[in-house]
Design a protein around this motif. Sequence first.
Motif, mmCIF file in Angstrom:
data_model
loop_
_atom_site.group_PDB
_atom_site.id
_atom_site.type_symbol
_atom_site.label_atom_id
_atom_site.label_comp_id
_atom_site.label_asym_id
_atom_site.label_seq_id
_atom_site.Cartn_x
_atom_site.Cartn_y
_atom_site.Cartn_z
ATOM 1 N N ALA A 1 0.736 -0.905 0.130
ATOM 2 C CA ALA A 1 -0.226 0.000 0.425
ATOM 3 C C ALA A 1 1.161 0.973 -0.261
ATOM 4 C CB ALA A 1 -0.950 -0.016 1.469
ATOM 5 N N ALA A 2 2.024 1.052 0.690
ATOM 6 C CA ALA A 2 2.575 2.508 0.374
ATOM 7 C C ALA A 2 3.406 2.553 -0.566
ATOM 8 C CB ALA A 2 3.699 1.722 2.193
ATOM 9 N N VAL A 3 3.720 1.532 -1.430
ATOM 10 C CA VAL A 3 4.298 1.881 -2.569
ATOM 11 C C VAL A 3 3.626 2.251 -3.185
ATOM 12 C CG1 VAL A 3 5.610 0.657 -4.784
ATOM 13 C CG2 VAL A 3 6.405 -0.028 -2.231
ATOM 14 N N VAL A 4 2.127 1.464 -3.095
ATOM 15 C CA VAL A 4 1.504 2.061 -4.881
ATOM 16 C C VAL A 4 0.666 3.339 -4.605
ATOM 17 C CG1 VAL A 4 -0.927 1.807 -5.345
ATOM 18 C CG2 VAL A 4 0.613 0.034 -4.911
ATOM 19 N N ILE A 5 1.259 3.872 -2.960
ATOM 20 C CA ILE A 5 0.359 5.195 -2.312
ATOM 21 C C ILE A 5 1.545 6.109 -3.283
ATOM 22 C CG2 ILE A 5 -0.045 6.623 -1.222
ATOM 23 C CD1 ILE A 5 -2.491 6.081 -1.259
ATOM 24 N N GLY A 6 2.766 6.027 -2.723
ATOM 25 C CA GLY A 6 3.420 6.223 -3.387
ATOM 26 C C GLY A 6 3.647 6.530 -5.324
ATOM 27 N N LEU A 7 3.760 5.606 -5.455
ATOM 28 C CA LEU A 7 3.710 5.925 -7.229
ATOM 29 C C LEU A 7 2.466 6.649 -7.678
ATOM 30 C CD1 LEU A 7 3.735 2.100 -7.847
ATOM 31 C CD2 LEU A 7 6.032 4.181 -8.623
ATOM 32 N N TRP A 8 1.662 7.077 -6.635
ATOM 33 C CA TRP A 8 0.867 8.310 -7.405
ATOM 34 C C TRP A 8 0.931 9.339 -6.588
ATOM 35 C CZ3 TRP A 8 -2.983 8.594 -10.663
ATOM 36 C CH2 TRP A 8 -3.959 9.862 -9.661
ATOM 37 N N PHE A 9 1.565 9.395 -5.706
ATOM 38 C CA PHE A 9 1.363 10.903 -5.097
ATOM 39 C C PHE A 9 2.769 11.680 -5.264
ATOM 40 C CE2 PHE A 9 -1.238 9.899 -2.018
ATOM 41 C CZ PHE A 9 -2.573 11.498 -2.218
ATOM 42 N N LEU A 10 4.237 10.194 -5.898
ATOM 43 C CA LEU A 10 5.419 10.749 -5.953
ATOM 44 C C LEU A 10 5.404 10.844 -7.164
ATOM 45 C CD1 LEU A 10 7.435 9.290 -2.988
ATOM 46 C CD2 LEU A 10 5.892 11.595 -2.605
ATOM 47 N N ARG A 11 3.945 9.870 -8.220
ATOM 48 C CA ARG A 11 5.331 9.814 -9.194
ATOM 49 C C ARG A 11 5.740 11.699 -10.386
ATOM 50 N NH1 ARG A 11 -0.032 12.114 -8.410
ATOM 51 N NH2 ARG A 11 -1.490 13.205 -9.991
ATOM 52 N N GLU A 12 5.511 12.735 -9.802
ATOM 53 C CA GLU A 12 5.618 13.555 -10.270
ATOM 54 C C GLU A 12 7.470 14.012 -9.917
ATOM 55 O OE1 GLU A 12 4.094 17.367 -9.094
ATOM 56 O OE2 GLU A 12 2.118 17.033 -9.911
ATOM 57 N N GLN A 13 8.332 14.626 -11.061
ATOM 58 C CA GLN A 13 9.807 15.042 -11.097
ATOM 59 C C GLN A 13 9.983 15.714 -9.712
ATOM 60 O OE1 GLN A 13 11.340 13.225 -13.416
ATOM 61 N NE2 GLN A 13 13.370 13.683 -12.130
ATOM 62 N N ARG A 14 8.987 16.252 -9.226
ATOM 63 C CA ARG A 14 9.805 16.792 -8.277
ATOM 64 C C ARG A 14 10.212 16.219 -6.653
ATOM 65 N NH1 ARG A 14 5.317 21.120 -5.944
ATOM 66 N NH2 ARG A 14 3.705 19.751 -6.785
ATOM 67 N N TYR A 15 9.086 15.424 -6.856
ATOM 68 C CA TYR A 15 9.072 14.084 -6.312
ATOM 69 C C TYR A 15 9.919 13.171 -5.526
ATOM 70 C CZ TYR A 15 4.669 16.634 -4.117
ATOM 71 O OH TYR A 15 3.809 17.934 -4.109
ATOM 72 N N ARG A 16 10.949 12.872 -7.356
ATOM 73 C CA ARG A 16 11.508 11.840 -7.461
ATOM 74 C C ARG A 16 12.221 11.634 -6.314
ATOM 75 N NH1 ARG A 16 10.731 10.179 -12.851
ATOM 76 N NH2 ARG A 16 7.904 10.427 -13.046
ATOM 77 N N SER A 17 13.063 12.079 -5.941
ATOM 78 C CA SER A 17 14.359 12.350 -4.701
ATOM 79 C C SER A 17 13.761 11.252 -3.545
ATOM 80 C CB SER A 17 14.397 13.637 -4.490
ATOM 81 O OG SER A 17 13.260 14.273 -4.298
ATOM 82 N N MET A 18 12.140 11.560 -3.170
ATOM 83 C CA MET A 18 11.638 10.740 -1.969
ATOM 84 C C MET A 18 12.082 9.604 -2.055
ATOM 85 S SD MET A 18 8.468 13.812 -0.629
ATOM 86 C CE MET A 18 8.497 12.704 0.697
ATOM 87 N N TRP A 19 11.952 9.181 -2.783
ATOM 88 C CA TRP A 19 12.139 7.812 -3.382
ATOM 89 C C TRP A 19 12.933 6.970 -2.613
ATOM 90 C CZ3 TRP A 19 8.081 4.568 -3.460
ATOM 91 C CH2 TRP A 19 7.152 4.799 -4.820
ATOM 92 N N VAL A 20 14.067 8.095 -2.351
ATOM 93 C CA VAL A 20 14.814 7.076 -1.603
ATOM 94 C C VAL A 20 14.924 6.965 -0.113
ATOM 95 C CG1 VAL A 20 17.524 7.248 -0.297
ATOM 96 C CG2 VAL A 20 16.945 7.970 -3.208
ATOM 97 N N PHE A 21 14.039 7.652 0.659
ATOM 98 C CA PHE A 21 13.997 7.461 2.144
ATOM 99 C C PHE A 21 13.135 7.044 2.281
ATOM 100 C CE2 PHE A 21 15.678 11.548 0.955
ATOM 101 C CZ PHE A 21 17.182 10.930 1.672
#
Length: 320
Positions: A116-136
């Motif tokens: 669920a965390a990954v799927v929600i992340g794929l939705w909310f963090l799909r924009e380029q400006r959010y990509r760096s958050m995926w590391v954390f």
Amino acid sequence: MPIDETVARYSDFAFMSAMAIYALALVLLLVQYASARAKQVAARELVPAGAPADPSLPGRIETPDKPTAERLGNMAFSVLVVGAVLHVVSIVLRGFATNRFPLGNMYEFTTMATAAAVVIGLWFLREQRYRSMWVFLLVPVLILMFLAGTVLYADAAPVVPALRSFWLPIHVTIVSVGSGVFLVSGVASLLYLYRMRQPAGEESDSIFGVIARRLPDARTLDQLAYKTTIIGFPLFGAGVILGAIWAEAAWGRFWGWDPKETCSFIAWVLYAAYLHARATSGWRDTKAAWINIAGFVAMLFNLFIINMVISGLHSYAGLT
């Protein structure tokens, strides 16, 4: 019904494959970070002292162009999509293997929450400006998946009689998905606090400054934490209410202050306090973020300590 061992093995393989793909995505994102820092160092070393900043003027030595880091980020995001698909497939196959809804023990609950965390992340963090958050976000996801695949792992088997109820897929699914959403929210608040402590991040060449510079601005992180909590809060609240209804049907009472119930209520109150603080003048900044993080810590305490250490009516961890 008998357990389908072959399908169960495919489920485990999909789970481990998803974990390996997430690790690959994390490596790509770390390389993206490193390439950004290397470019800055090269630019500083190659430009002569006093050289004009305008790249069109002579004396400016060009460094590798910017899209390299962006390509790595795009590759990582594509890899993440594949990992998320395998993650969901592992859950579905687990259900087919056991002929029940796959939420009967801590391994399955943690698998669902991280998916669920990954799927929600794929939705909310799909924009380029959010990509760096995926590391954390990937770091806690991988840690939880590692624990699920080792310490919390349980062989595919029927659930205990107390969980053989139509309330299981309703109550536990809502709670696990809400927990996954809160994971994204907690990471966003942690990064918000970090960003607030690096006001000179745009100018700093230290590793902390580079990390801060690659993150979205503090306001964007704060808004992300708020938006995800807005989604997770009613989900988790509904899960608690449905759990109380199930408790009345199973144990003859709606609420008995069982350790699991008590800790869930504390977590719910903390998230309610966060949303209230977020709307209150003077509490919108770091104070509200700390409350959000406290709520997530309560969720982790509820998942691990309550299930593994403290005995109660909800002791269905599946651990031996």
